[in-house]
Design a protein around this motif. Structure first.
Motif, PDB file in Angstrom:
ATOM      1  N   LEU A 274       0.872  -1.038   0.077  1.00  0.00           N
ATOM      2  CA  LEU A 274       0.167  -0.067   0.146  1.00  0.00           C
ATOM      3  C   LEU A 274       0.878   1.359   0.003  1.00  0.00           C
ATOM      4  O   LEU A 274       1.725   1.332   0.642  1.00  0.00           O
TER       5      LEU A 274
ATOM      6  N   ARG B  68      -3.221   7.383  -9.037  1.00  0.00           N
ATOM      7  CA  ARG B  68      -3.103   6.105  -8.304  1.00  0.00           C
ATOM      8  C   ARG B  68      -3.325   6.511  -6.974  1.00  0.00           C
ATOM      9  O   ARG B  68      -3.763   5.431  -6.283  1.00  0.00           O
TER      10      ARG B  68
ATOM     11  N   ALA C 230      -6.793   5.896  -6.021  1.00  0.00           N
ATOM     12  CA  ALA C 230      -7.209   4.477  -5.469  1.00  0.00           C
ATOM     13  C   ALA C 230      -6.540   3.937  -4.161  1.00  0.00           C
ATOM     14  O   ALA C 230      -7.308   3.159  -3.733  1.00  0.00           O
ATOM     15  N   GLU C 231      -5.255   4.451  -3.881  1.00  0.00           N
ATOM     16  CA  GLU C 231      -4.729   3.906  -2.715  1.00  0.00           C
ATOM     17  C   GLU C 231      -5.167   4.532  -1.444  1.00  0.00           C
ATOM     18  O   GLU C 231      -5.347   3.814  -0.477  1.00  0.00           O
TER      19      GLU C 231
ATOM     20  N   GLU D 163      -8.592   5.144  -1.233  1.00  0.00           N
ATOM     21  CA  GLU D 163      -9.612   4.278  -0.950  1.00  0.00           C
ATOM     22  C   GLU D 163      -9.428   2.836  -0.470  1.00  0.00           C
ATOM     23  O   GLU D 163     -10.162   2.074   0.194  1.00  0.00           O
ATOM     24  N   ARG D 164      -8.372   2.297  -1.235  1.00  0.00           N
ATOM     25  CA  ARG D 164      -7.900   1.083  -0.683  1.00  0.00           C
ATOM     26  C   ARG D 164      -7.398   0.872   0.676  1.00  0.00           C
ATOM     27  O   ARG D 164      -7.850   0.043   1.591  1.00  0.00           O
TER      28      ARG D 164
ATOM     29  N   ALA E 148     -10.740   1.364   2.866  1.00  0.00           N
ATOM     30  CA  ALA E 148     -11.555  -0.042   2.978  1.00  0.00           C
ATOM     31  C   ALA E 148     -11.040  -1.105   3.932  1.00  0.00           C
ATOM     32  O   ALA E 148     -11.427  -1.757   4.618  1.00  0.00           O
ATOM     33  N   TRP E 149      -9.539  -0.901   4.049  1.00  0.00           N
ATOM     34  CA  TRP E 149      -8.554  -1.861   4.878  1.00  0.00           C
ATOM     35  C   TRP E 149      -8.913  -1.695   6.321  1.00  0.00           C
ATOM     36  O   TRP E 149      -9.222  -2.324   7.164  1.00  0.00           O
TER      37      TRP E 149
ATOM     38  N   THR F 100      -9.100   9.254   5.970  1.00  0.00           N
ATOM     39  CA  THR F 100      -9.095   9.334   4.455  1.00  0.00           C
ATOM     40  C   THR F 100      -8.959  10.564   4.137  1.00  0.00           C
ATOM     41  O   THR F 100      -8.279  11.076   3.158  1.00  0.00           O
TER      42      THR F 100
END
Length: 236
Positions: free
Chosen positions: A8, A70, A73-74, A76-77, A80-81, A101
């Motif tokens: 990540l 990118r 997207a990271e 949001e990743r 979510a984690w 976030t």
């Protein structure tokens, strides 16, 4: 090491760096290398305070525009984690996954702006091979790579990375955290690495920090880079 996909790419800010790496004003008065820097605004903020700060990460090989896309997207990743494992974290500093976030998004925006303004401070490279002269930074800091990804980085990879950062550091290397991504302590790995480093003339110290986001992540590893490190070699 580091990059999109398996690792990540996070966008932490100066306040979190100060807390997790026990950084004081004296640390930020000299030269500092963030390895890997990811999308963090640490370098931008440290430079604003007068530090000679740089960051290194293989993701800097992509353009500023592509990296900015990118990082979205990271973010949001990462959200979510954290949301899926909220009980594994202490939310005193960040509040909740959404607030985290937003904070990381602000940090990412500052990183992107600074990278565009001063691209020379962001170097595309990967451990264990850094394109810097020996003793070229007073302090080298590294967070959320070593130990965090112990499931895919073995002891030899850890040792090679630590020796390379110690080569580049004039004074000290600080690594945080000392638990894996699931929060499990890595006492055996840590003990063996400290013996490996001692055998090469590098003294180490485990220090408690006044920070805990990932539960159990309350310590950093400090490597005294003033010792006579040997050539990188396979651990025995």
């Amino acid at each position: 090491m580091s990059g999109f996909g398996d690792y990540l790419v996070s966008s932490r800010d100066l306040e979190e760096y100060r807390a997790m790496l026990a950084l004081d004003d004296a640390d930020l008065a000299g030269s500092v290398l963030d390895c890997p820097g990811g999308g963090a605004s640490f370098t931008a903020s440290a430079c604003a305070l007068g530090a000679d700060a740089r960051a290194v990460d293989p993701v800097y090989a992509v353009s500023a525009d592509e990296l900015e896309a990118r990082l979205g997207a990271e973010l949001e990743r990462g959200r979510a984690w954290a949301a899926g494992r909220a009980d594994a974290y202490v939310w005193d500093l960040h509040g909740d996954p959404d607030a985290l976030t937003r904070r990381r998004a602000a940090s990412a925006a500052r990183f992107v702006a600074h990278r565009r303004a001063e691209p020379g401070r962001y170097v595309a490279a990967s451990l264990p091979h850094l394109p810097f002269a020996a003793a070229s930074a007073d302090l080298v800091v590294s967070s959320h790579l070593l130990f965090t990804y112990a499931d895919r980085l073995d002891r030899a990879a850890h040792l090679a990375a630590l020796l390379e950062m110690a080569r580049v550091a004039r004074r000290e290397v600080r690594v945080y955290p000392l638990v894996d991504v699931a929060g499990r302590p890595l006492d055996e790995l840590l003990a063996r690495l400290r013996r490996d480093l001692a055998a090469r003339g590098l003294a180490t110290e485990v220090r408690e920090v006044a920070h805990e986001f990932q539960r159990g992540a309350r310590h950093l590893l400090a490597v005294d880079a003033t010792g006579p490190a040997a050539e990188v070699g396979a651990p025995t």
